[in-house]
Design an enzyme around this catalytic site. Structure first.
Site, mmCIF file in Angstrom:
data_model
loop_
_atom_site.group_PDB
_atom_site.id
_atom_site.type_symbol
_atom_site.label_atom_id
_atom_site.label_comp_id
_atom_site.label_asym_id
_atom_site.label_seq_id
_atom_site.Cartn_x
_atom_site.Cartn_y
_atom_site.Cartn_z
ATOM 1 N N LYS A 43 -86.768 -6.908 -44.442
ATOM 2 C CA LYS A 43 -86.390 -5.590 -44.962
ATOM 3 C C LYS A 43 -85.892 -5.655 -46.405
ATOM 4 O O LYS A 43 -85.943 -4.667 -47.125
ATOM 5 C CB LYS A 43 -85.356 -4.946 -44.047
HETATM 6 C C1 LIG Z 1 -87.297 -4.347 -38.748
HETATM 7 C C2 LIG Z 1 -87.784 -5.636 -38.217
HETATM 8 C C3 LIG Z 1 -89.033 -5.757 -37.556
HETATM 9 C C4 LIG Z 1 -89.917 -4.560 -37.264
HETATM 10 O O1 LIG Z 1 -90.574 -4.056 -38.389
HETATM 11 P P1 LIG Z 1 -91.214 -2.572 -38.378
HETATM 12 O O2 LIG Z 1 -91.564 -2.285 -39.780
HETATM 13 O O3 LIG Z 1 -90.124 -1.674 -37.842
HETATM 14 O O4 LIG Z 1 -92.401 -2.610 -37.456
HETATM 15 C C5 LIG Z 1 -89.446 -7.018 -37.152
HETATM 16 N N1 LIG Z 1 -88.659 -8.107 -37.335
HETATM 17 C C6 LIG Z 1 -87.462 -8.036 -37.956
HETATM 18 C C7 LIG Z 1 -86.649 -9.270 -38.102
HETATM 19 C C8 LIG Z 1 -86.983 -6.819 -38.416
HETATM 20 O O5 LIG Z 1 -85.762 -6.749 -39.027
#
Ligand SMILES: *Cc1c(COP(=O)(O)O)cnc(C)c1O
Length: 438
Positions: A90
């Site tokens: 993120k």
């Molecule tokens: C947010 C997140 C995901 C999921 O990603 P999306 O874009 O919501 O599909 C997967 N792995 C981790 C570690 C995350 O923080």
């Protein structure tokens, strides 16, 4: 800067640029140069040098010179997306978003108060994205005792004046419901210039397109390649879908879910059906209703917004909806599978034993499904969404006795914290925000 569109739908670009003719020139470009090459087609109201500056500032906080390096194991590759400040993918979007918002706010002499509800990962990445920004405050609601102690400390040890952590005596759902309720109070929302940074934000998707191109460049520009994506809200994989439509030779997008398999079922049957939320070893994917999925439906329905609306209303009222599915055409873009907790742990173990490589539980979900579908002769890239040290307890269960650490996380235990403890009380949260909105 708006999350939802004013009619409650999602924003999509008017046109998706076709970069086929430019692919060759991308060979050997740095991450930041690639980011500029891709983002400039979607951003027509910023001078080029400003955009370049924002990109450079955003990725200077990463601890690897390639920003998102590809690690090659024997017969597949891992795209490491966890080299940002909070060690989860993120950061790639939220580091950019923080700088981008601040820049726009400066230009219009405005301020923004971000309200965010989190069960763990989003909150810390959003805080890291906006800390110290003069025109932005962030108020993060999280459930007391329901995040891991490390996740909480990643938020509460950030002491900048514009960061406000609010620990609510309730569940994650309580936090989210309270947040939505505050947003729906329009006079309040306007008075305090409330904004959101959740995963439907278009700027987040935009920043995530870049690393699909980066992976392809690092693999030396193969004719085609498969990408496996551990999926929750469908933001990450939707960025990959856009990359494919822009002309990147992605062969298949391999969607991987944990036991919360509503999306895997959809891509295998055409039926979108809500179930109960299961709590798994990959908590960032414990999601039933993927907030970005509606964007994909828009393209699935040939950009007919009335069909998207009908589908979503039917789903909202009955808990299920169907598309008339042409499996063959579908499987040209997406393949999908779901993974149990046990398989997740086994995959972590398998990677450690066979490749001497540690993967976090989310990444393991992607690797498991990716390997199921991979074809000889087509390179497979599995997206790694978090550093394993973020998910200590699952790693201990999978690999008892193996140390999984990261210096950034170890250091958190000795840092001072600041947080506000509150009951689930909308008025109390509104009063707190009003008092600290600046
Ligand atoms: C947010 C997140 C995901 C999921 O990603 P999306 O874009 O919501 O599909 C997967 N792995 C981790 C570690 C995350 O923080």
């Amino acid at each position: 800067m708006m999350g939802l569109a004013s009619d409650g739908g999602l924003l999509v670009p008017q046109v998706i640029p076709d970069l086929r003719a430019r692919l060759k020139s991308m060979r050997g470009m740095s991450y930041n140069a690639l980011a500029f090459e891709i983002m400039r087609h979607y951003i027509d109201d910023l001078p080029e040098k400003d955009l370049i500056g924002l990109i450079d500032t955003s990725y200077a906080t990463f601890d690897h010179e390639l920003i998102t390096p590809v690690k090659s194991l024997d017969n597949f590759h891992v795209l490491e997306l966890f080299h940002g400040p909070t060690l989860a993918f993120k950061d790639v979007a939220l580091q950019f978003l923080g700088n981008f918002f601040e820049h726009i706010l400066e230009g219009s002499d405005a301020r923004l108060n971000i309200l965010c509800a989190t069960s763990g990962d989003t909150g810390s990445a959003a805080i890291a994205g906006v800390k110290g920004k003069a025109r932005i405050n962030i108020f993060v609601l999280y459930p007391t005792g329901k995040t891991s102690p490390l996740q909480e400390r990643q938020m509460t040890t950030v002491l900048d004046d514009n960061i406000h952590n609010i620990s609510l005596n309730g569940s994650f759902d309580d936090c989210q419901t309270l947040m939505k309720s505050v947003f729906s109070d329009l006079p309040y929302r306007n008075q305090y210039q409330l904004g959101a940074v959740n995963s439907v934000n278009w700027a987040r998707i935009l920043a995530q397109i870049v690393y699909y191109f980066s992976a392809w460049c690092q693999l030396d520009c193969p004719d085609r390649f498969d990408v496996a994506v551990p999926t929750g809200n469908f933001g990450n994989i939707f960025a990959g879908y856009l990359a494919k439509r822009m002309g990147l030779p992605v062969h298949r997008l391999i969607l991987a879910t944990n036991q919360n398999d509503i999306l895997a079922n959809f891509f295998n049957s055409g039926r979108y059906q809500r179930g109960d939320v299961h709590f798994t070893h990959s908590p960032a994917m414990d999601i039933q209703i993927a907030s970005n999925f509606e964007r994909y439906l828009f393209y699935e329905f040939g950009q007919a917004t009335d069909k998207v609306s009908d589908f979503m209303s039917q789903f909202q009222s009955t808990g299920s909806a169907n598309v008339n599915f042409n499996t063959k055409r579908h499987n040209e873009d997406f393949l999908a599978g779901a993974v149990s907790n046990e398989e997740t742990l086994q995959t972590i173990k398998w990677c450690h034993e066979n490749h001497d490589y540690l993967v976090d539980p989310h990444t393991a979900v992607g690797i498991h499904v990716g390997r199921q579908f991979s074809e000889p002769g087509i390179p497979l890239v599995c997206l790694s969404t978090a550093h394993p040290a973020k998910f200590e307890s699952a790693m201990q269960t999978a690999l008892p006795g193996v140390t999984v650490a990261h210096p950034t996380l170890s250091a958190l235990m000795d840092l001072p914290e600041r947080k506000q403890q509150m009951e689930v009380d909308e008025q109390a949260v509104k009063d707190y925000l009003a008092a600290h909105a600046g």
